[in-house]
Design a protein around this motif. Sequence first.
Motif, PDB file in Angstrom:
ATOM      1  N   MET A 281      16.318  53.503  32.701  1.00 33.78           N
ATOM      2  CA  MET A 281      16.595  54.772  32.072  1.00 33.78           C
ATOM      3  C   MET A 281      17.759  54.584  31.099  1.00 33.78           C
ATOM      4  O   MET A 281      18.777  54.040  31.450  1.00 33.78           O
ATOM      5  N   THR A 282      17.593  55.048  29.911  1.00 30.87           N
ATOM      6  CA  THR A 282      18.666  54.933  28.928  1.00 30.87           C
ATOM      7  C   THR A 282      19.703  56.017  29.156  1.00 30.87           C
ATOM      8  O   THR A 282      19.462  56.995  29.863  1.00 30.87           O
ATOM      9  N   SER A 283      20.857  55.866  28.539  1.00 34.92           N
ATOM     10  CA  SER A 283      21.900  56.875  28.698  1.00 34.92           C
ATOM     11  C   SER A 283      21.453  58.227  28.147  1.00 34.92           C
ATOM     12  O   SER A 283      21.824  59.269  28.657  1.00 34.92           O
ATOM     13  N   LEU A 284      20.625  58.221  27.116  1.00 41.71           N
ATOM     14  CA  LEU A 284      20.101  59.473  26.569  1.00 41.71           C
ATOM     15  C   LEU A 284      19.244  60.179  27.618  1.00 41.71           C
ATOM     16  O   LEU A 284      19.356  61.381  27.822  1.00 41.71           O
ATOM     17  N   ASP A 285      18.379  59.437  28.315  1.00 42.08           N
ATOM     18  CA  ASP A 285      17.558  60.011  29.370  1.00 42.08           C
ATOM     19  C   ASP A 285      18.418  60.520  30.518  1.00 42.08           C
ATOM     20  O   ASP A 285      18.181  61.592  31.054  1.00 42.08           O
ATOM     21  N   SER A 286      19.417  59.761  30.910  1.00 36.26           N
ATOM     22  CA  SER A 286      20.304  60.165  31.999  1.00 36.26           C
ATOM     23  C   SER A 286      21.031  61.450  31.645  1.00 36.26           C
ATOM     24  O   SER A 286      21.168  62.341  32.480  1.00 36.26           O
ATOM     25  N   ALA A 287      21.507  61.563  30.419  1.00 36.82           N
ATOM     26  CA  ALA A 287      22.224  62.756  29.988  1.00 36.82           C
ATOM     27  C   ALA A 287      21.315  63.983  30.061  1.00 36.82           C
ATOM     28  O   ALA A 287      21.753  65.067  30.440  1.00 36.82           O
ATOM     29  N   ALA A 288      20.059  63.815  29.714  1.00 32.08           N
ATOM     30  CA  ALA A 288      19.123  64.934  29.736  1.00 32.08           C
ATOM     31  C   ALA A 288      18.850  65.411  31.159  1.00 32.08           C
ATOM     32  O   ALA A 288      18.491  66.562  31.364  1.00 32.08           O
ATOM     33  N   LEU A 289      19.030  64.542  32.142  1.00 27.61           N
ATOM     34  CA  LEU A 289      18.772  64.905  33.530  1.00 27.61           C
ATOM     35  C   LEU A 289      20.013  65.336  34.293  1.00 27.61           C
ATOM     36  O   LEU A 289      19.915  65.830  35.408  1.00 27.61           O
ATOM     37  N   GLU A 290      21.186  65.158  33.707  1.00 27.01           N
ATOM     38  CA  GLU A 290      22.418  65.485  34.425  1.00 27.01           C
ATOM     39  C   GLU A 290      22.539  66.978  34.726  1.00 27.01           C
ATOM     40  O   GLU A 290      22.896  67.354  35.843  1.00 27.01           O
ATOM     41  N   ASN A 291      22.253  67.845  33.760  1.00 32.09           N
ATOM     42  CA  ASN A 291      22.406  69.271  34.001  1.00 32.09           C
ATOM     43  C   ASN A 291      21.455  69.773  35.086  1.00 32.09           C
ATOM     44  O   ASN A 291      21.898  70.462  36.002  1.00 32.09           O
ATOM     45  N   PRO A 292      20.155  69.474  35.029  1.00 28.24           N
ATOM     46  CA  PRO A 292      19.277  69.951  36.116  1.00 28.24           C
ATOM     47  C   PRO A 292      19.717  69.431  37.487  1.00 28.24           C
ATOM     48  O   PRO A 292      19.607  70.146  38.472  1.00 28.24           O
ATOM     49  N   ALA A 293      20.247  68.230  37.547  1.00 28.53           N
ATOM     50  CA  ALA A 293      20.737  67.708  38.825  1.00 28.53           C
ATOM     51  C   ALA A 293      21.979  68.471  39.259  1.00 28.53           C
ATOM     52  O   ALA A 293      22.142  68.786  40.443  1.00 28.53           O
ATOM     53  N   ARG A 294      22.839  68.782  38.329  1.00 31.24           N
ATOM     54  CA  ARG A 294      24.084  69.474  38.645  1.00 31.24           C
ATOM     55  C   ARG A 294      23.820  70.886  39.169  1.00 31.24           C
ATOM     56  O   ARG A 294      24.489  71.359  40.080  1.00 31.24           O
ATOM     57  N   ILE A 295      22.817  71.582  38.608  1.00 29.73           N
ATOM     58  CA  ILE A 295      22.546  72.954  39.038  1.00 29.73           C
ATOM     59  C   ILE A 295      21.545  73.016  40.191  1.00 29.73           C
ATOM     60  O   ILE A 295      21.136  74.093  40.605  1.00 29.73           O
ATOM     61  N   GLY A 296      21.140  71.875  40.707  1.00 29.40           N
ATOM     62  CA  GLY A 296      20.279  71.844  41.884  1.00 29.40           C
ATOM     63  C   GLY A 296      18.793  71.907  41.623  1.00 29.40           C
ATOM     64  O   GLY A 296      18.005  72.073  42.547  1.00 29.40           O
ATOM     65  N   LYS A 297      18.352  71.792  40.364  1.00 29.43           N
ATOM     66  CA  LYS A 297      16.921  71.803  40.048  1.00 29.43           C
ATOM     67  C   LYS A 297      16.279  70.443  40.300  1.00 29.43           C
ATOM     68  O   LYS A 297      15.071  70.360  40.507  1.00 29.43           O
ATOM     69  N   LEU A 298      17.062  69.382  40.232  1.00 26.40           N
ATOM     70  CA  LEU A 298      16.604  68.031  40.522  1.00 26.40           C
ATOM     71  C   LEU A 298      17.522  67.409  41.558  1.00 26.40           C
ATOM     72  O   LEU A 298      18.709  67.711  41.604  1.00 26.40           O
ATOM     73  N   LYS A 299      16.963  66.539  42.374  1.00 26.20           N
ATOM     74  CA  LYS A 299      17.769  65.817  43.339  1.00 26.20           C
ATOM     75  C   LYS A 299      17.899  64.370  42.862  1.00 26.20           C
ATOM     76  O   LYS A 299      16.886  63.694  42.631  1.00 26.20           O
ATOM     77  N   ALA A 300      19.119  63.922  42.674  1.00 28.18           N
ATOM     78  CA  ALA A 300      19.350  62.540  42.251  1.00 28.18           C
ATOM     79  C   ALA A 300      18.984  61.610  43.401  1.00 28.18           C
ATOM     80  O   ALA A 300      19.340  61.857  44.557  1.00 28.18           O
ATOM     81  N   GLU A 301      18.227  60.574  43.097  1.00 29.49           N
ATOM     82  CA  GLU A 301      17.824  59.591  44.098  1.00 29.49           C
ATOM     83  C   GLU A 301      18.152  58.206  43.590  1.00 29.49           C
ATOM     84  O   GLU A 301      18.072  57.943  42.392  1.00 29.49           O
TER      85      GLU A 301
END
Length: 54
Positions: free
Chosen positions: A1-21
């Motif tokens: 995963m590139t840093s651009l992809d990671s950045a796009a997923l940080e907010n949903p993970a932070r607000i609980g929409k995604l679970k980081a694994e």
Amino acid sequence: MTSLDSAALENPARIGKLKAEPPDAREGAGLLRSASVCLQDEMQTSDSRFGKSF
């Protein structure tokens, strides 16, 4: 995963929409194996979309 992809997923993970694994090497290997099989099937089929692109 590139840093651009990671950045796009940080907010949903932070607000609980995604679970980081943590990454799963076995899952990644299975996805690559599946993609390889699909590609081989497409390359052998003359009517495939992949074959028509060449």
